[in-house]
Design a protein around this motif. Structure first.
Motif, PDB file in Angstrom:
ATOM      1  N   LYS A   1       3.975  -4.207   7.847  1.00  0.00           N
ATOM      2  CA  LYS A   1       5.319  -3.631   7.883  1.00  0.00           C
ATOM      3  C   LYS A   1       5.233  -2.216   7.321  1.00  0.00           C
ATOM      4  O   LYS A   1       4.547  -1.977   6.329  1.00  0.00           O
ATOM      5  N   VAL A   2       5.914  -1.282   7.962  1.00  0.00           N
ATOM      6  CA  VAL A   2       5.906   0.104   7.489  1.00  0.00           C
ATOM      7  C   VAL A   2       7.334   0.477   7.112  1.00  0.00           C
ATOM      8  O   VAL A   2       8.250   0.334   7.916  1.00  0.00           O
ATOM      9  N   THR A   3       7.511   0.941   5.885  1.00  0.00           N
ATOM     10  CA  THR A   3       8.870   1.251   5.441  1.00  0.00           C
ATOM     11  C   THR A   3       8.860   2.345   4.385  1.00  0.00           C
ATOM     12  O   THR A   3       7.830   2.599   3.759  1.00  0.00           O
ATOM     13  N   GLY A   4       9.999   2.998   4.187  1.00  0.00           N
ATOM     14  CA  GLY A   4      10.116   3.984   3.114  1.00  0.00           C
ATOM     15  C   GLY A   4      10.558   3.289   1.839  1.00  0.00           C
ATOM     16  O   GLY A   4      11.038   2.156   1.883  1.00  0.00           O
TER      17      GLY A   4
ATOM     18  N   VAL B   1       3.170  -1.146   4.112  1.00  0.00           N
ATOM     19  CA  VAL B   1       2.809   0.253   3.909  1.00  0.00           C
ATOM     20  C   VAL B   1       4.100   0.963   3.487  1.00  0.00           C
ATOM     21  O   VAL B   1       5.076   1.001   4.241  1.00  0.00           O
ATOM     22  N   ALA B   2       4.099   1.464   2.245  1.00  0.00           N
ATOM     23  CA  ALA B   2       5.329   1.983   1.662  1.00  0.00           C
ATOM     24  C   ALA B   2       5.244   3.499   1.490  1.00  0.00           C
ATOM     25  O   ALA B   2       4.421   4.007   0.733  1.00  0.00           O
ATOM     26  N   VAL B   3       6.100   4.194   2.219  1.00  0.00           N
ATOM     27  CA  VAL B   3       6.070   5.656   2.224  1.00  0.00           C
ATOM     28  C   VAL B   3       7.025   6.191   1.162  1.00  0.00           C
ATOM     29  O   VAL B   3       8.234   5.992   1.245  1.00  0.00           O
TER      30      VAL B   3
ATOM     31  N   TYR C   1       0.871  -1.183   0.000  1.00  0.00           N
ATOM     32  CA  TYR C   1       0.000   0.000   0.000  1.00  0.00           C
ATOM     33  C   TYR C   1       0.907   1.233   0.000  1.00  0.00           C
ATOM     34  O   TYR C   1       1.437   1.621   1.042  1.00  0.00           O
ATOM     35  N   PRO C   2       1.094   1.843  -1.182  1.00  0.00           N
ATOM     36  CA  PRO C   2       2.006   2.977  -1.272  1.00  0.00           C
ATOM     37  C   PRO C   2       1.296   4.323  -1.141  1.00  0.00           C
ATOM     38  O   PRO C   2       0.104   4.438  -1.421  1.00  0.00           O
ATOM     39  N   GLY C   3       2.034   5.337  -0.729  1.00  0.00           N
ATOM     40  CA  GLY C   3       1.457   6.677  -0.662  1.00  0.00           C
ATOM     41  C   GLY C   3       2.436   7.639  -0.044  1.00  0.00           C
ATOM     42  O   GLY C   3       3.563   7.260   0.312  1.00  0.00           O
TER      43      GLY C   3
END
Ligand code: ADP
Length: 159
Positions: free
Chosen positions: A64-67, A32-34, A5-7
């Motif tokens: 998982k949350v990552t850039g 979740v891709a920042v 899930y990018p944004g």
């Protein structure tokens, strides 16, 4: 199955959190891709945005949350994702998302793009609206997760 899930999440709103929670229910792992889109002149650094998302999501093994930098299609492939998931709020989101989905399909034919409709009470909600309201001293209760509300207000009003 792994979904990305990018944004920009600049910052995360309750609309994003709603999609994150619902998307996590239909996959084994949600990433979740920042993205770091400097053209958007972000208010929060990527690290701050990641921290705010992590605080909102809590400690979950399936999220998982990552850039990420570079192409989303390359990132998704590296992470072993089967599909990208995007939220749709209104017809106005459609044209851009349609183009991105087709471009990503051209770059990476095995990578699907899925769309999840916003929940009706978040259809008006965007990060830019939250920033505009907070900067001008308005009330952002109910628009962003309660646990990060003060950090957002502090940053945007330089208190
Ligand atoms: P914004 O347009 O708010 O800056 P992002 O680039 O951070 O949004 O959006 C990341 C993803 O989340 C996109 O797929 C976007 O359509 C989706 N999204 C944003 N706000 C909402 C909302 N209120 N309801 C559903 N999806 C949303």
């Amino acid at each position: 199955m792994i979904l990305v899930y990018p944004g920009s999440f600049d910052p995360i709103t309750n609309g994003h959190l709603d999609i994150i929670t619902r998307a996590a229910c239909i996959c084994d792992k949600l990433i979740v891709a920042v993205g770091n889109n400097e053209n958007k002149k972000p208010a929060f650094t990527v690290e701050e945005r990641i921290d705010l998302i992590k605080a909102s999501v809590g400690n979950r093994e399936d999220i998982k949350v990552t850039g990420f930098t570079g192409l989303l299609a390359d990132f998704a492939k590296r992470e072993g994702a089967r599909a990208v998931i995007k939220g749709l709020r209104a017809m106005s989101d459609f044209e851009y998302e349609f183009q991105m989905a087709l471009l990503n399909k051209t770059l990476e034919p095995d990578l699907e793009t899925l769309f999840m409709m916003t929940s009706v009470h978040y259809s008006y909600l965007s990060s830019s609206a939250v920033k505009e309201i907070a900067r001008n001293g308005g009330n952002i209760d109910g628009l962003v997760p309660e646990c990060i509300k003060d950090r957002i207000v502090e940053k945007l009003t330089c208190r």
